[in-house]
Design a protein around this motif. Structure first.
Motif, mmCIF file in Angstrom:
data_model
loop_
_atom_site.group_PDB
_atom_site.id
_atom_site.type_symbol
_atom_site.label_atom_id
_atom_site.label_comp_id
_atom_site.label_asym_id
_atom_site.label_seq_id
_atom_site.Cartn_x
_atom_site.Cartn_y
_atom_site.Cartn_z
ATOM 1 N N VAL A 17 2.009 3.799 -5.187
ATOM 2 C CA VAL A 17 2.049 4.915 -6.147
ATOM 3 C C VAL A 17 0.959 4.724 -7.206
ATOM 4 O O VAL A 17 0.282 5.680 -7.587
ATOM 5 C CB VAL A 17 3.447 5.052 -6.784
ATOM 6 C CG1 VAL A 17 3.444 6.066 -7.917
ATOM 7 C CG2 VAL A 17 4.469 5.456 -5.723
ATOM 8 N N THR A 22 3.605 2.328 -14.158
ATOM 9 C CA THR A 22 4.090 2.381 -12.778
ATOM 10 C C THR A 22 4.772 1.072 -12.400
ATOM 11 O O THR A 22 5.748 1.068 -11.650
ATOM 12 C CB THR A 22 2.931 2.700 -11.809
ATOM 13 O OG1 THR A 22 2.299 3.910 -12.245
ATOM 14 C CG2 THR A 22 3.424 2.869 -10.391
ATOM 15 N N THR A 31 8.385 3.209 -11.317
ATOM 16 C CA THR A 31 7.481 3.681 -10.269
ATOM 17 C C THR A 31 7.085 5.140 -10.415
ATOM 18 O O THR A 31 5.921 5.487 -10.238
ATOM 19 C CB THR A 31 8.127 3.462 -8.882
ATOM 20 O OG1 THR A 31 8.590 2.125 -8.797
ATOM 21 C CG2 THR A 31 7.148 3.752 -7.770
ATOM 22 N N MET A 32 8.001 6.009 -10.729
ATOM 23 C CA MET A 32 7.729 7.444 -10.698
ATOM 24 C C MET A 32 7.366 8.073 -12.046
ATOM 25 O O MET A 32 6.932 9.216 -12.088
ATOM 26 C CB MET A 32 8.930 8.194 -10.122
ATOM 27 C CG MET A 32 9.234 7.840 -8.692
ATOM 28 S SD MET A 32 7.844 8.279 -7.623
ATOM 29 C CE MET A 32 8.253 7.335 -6.179
ATOM 30 N N MET A 73 3.574 9.050 -12.512
ATOM 31 C CA MET A 73 3.238 10.140 -11.589
ATOM 32 C C MET A 73 3.815 11.457 -12.081
ATOM 33 O O MET A 73 3.144 12.494 -12.024
ATOM 34 C CB MET A 73 3.755 9.809 -10.186
ATOM 35 C CG MET A 73 3.302 10.786 -9.151
ATOM 36 S SD MET A 73 1.503 10.728 -8.985
ATOM 37 C CE MET A 73 1.332 11.640 -7.493
#
Length: 162
Positions: A89, A19, A23-24, A27
């Protein structure tokens, strides 16, 4: 017992490290694992992460991030807004992972956020140093970072899900 320790002390911080890099990505990978039924989130607050639409949305966000990362005007990941986004996140990922493992949500959050802090600054400094030493363009290093993030996220979720 050893696998459980490896999950909490290696895999969850590794999801945070990913992350910090992208960042994504973690996820998106987590959502695909949950959607496939490998991470049991159906009976708790994190059930939304196991829906197909959620996996698709986070995958699209990850792809958008891969593209945006190569643009010259994209701010550094260590700037306040990108850093806070990564930490938020990462906390969510840690909490979802802990919920899927029927473990302590706070421990999941702390481990994943700590991994994200390390991942953010380490990957920033490593990438900057590689580009400076090569004296070339940033995008090939960024592309390798993208692939590394996906690989590490899948590895971490593979450990989490046994």
């Amino acid at each position: 017992m050893a696998m459980q320790m490896m999950t909490w002390l290696f895999a969850i911080p590794l999801l945070g490290l990913v992350t910090g890099m992208r960042t994504m990505t973690a996820m998106a990978v987590l959502c695909w694992f949950a959607y496939a039924g490998h991470l049991s989130v159906d009976d708790n607050w994190a059930a939304w992460s196991g829906k197909l639409i959620t996996a698709i949305i986070f995958s699209m966000l990850a792809i958008g991030e891969y593209i945006a990362d190569k643009l010259p005007k994209t701010p550094n990941r260590t700037a306040p807004f990108p850093l806070v986004a990564r930490l938020v996140v990462a906390g969510l990922i840690g909490a979802i992972t802990a919920a899927g493992l029927n473990g302590s949500g706070m421990e999941g959050v702390i481990l994943c956020v700590a991994g994200a802090l390390v991942g953010t600054f380490a990957s920033f400094l490593i990438r900057r140093e590689i580009v400076a030493r090569r004296g070339g363009k940033d995008w090939p290093v960024a592309l390798i970072e993208d692939v590394s993030a996906v690989f590490c996220a899948v590895l971490a979720m593979g450990i989490v899900t046994g």
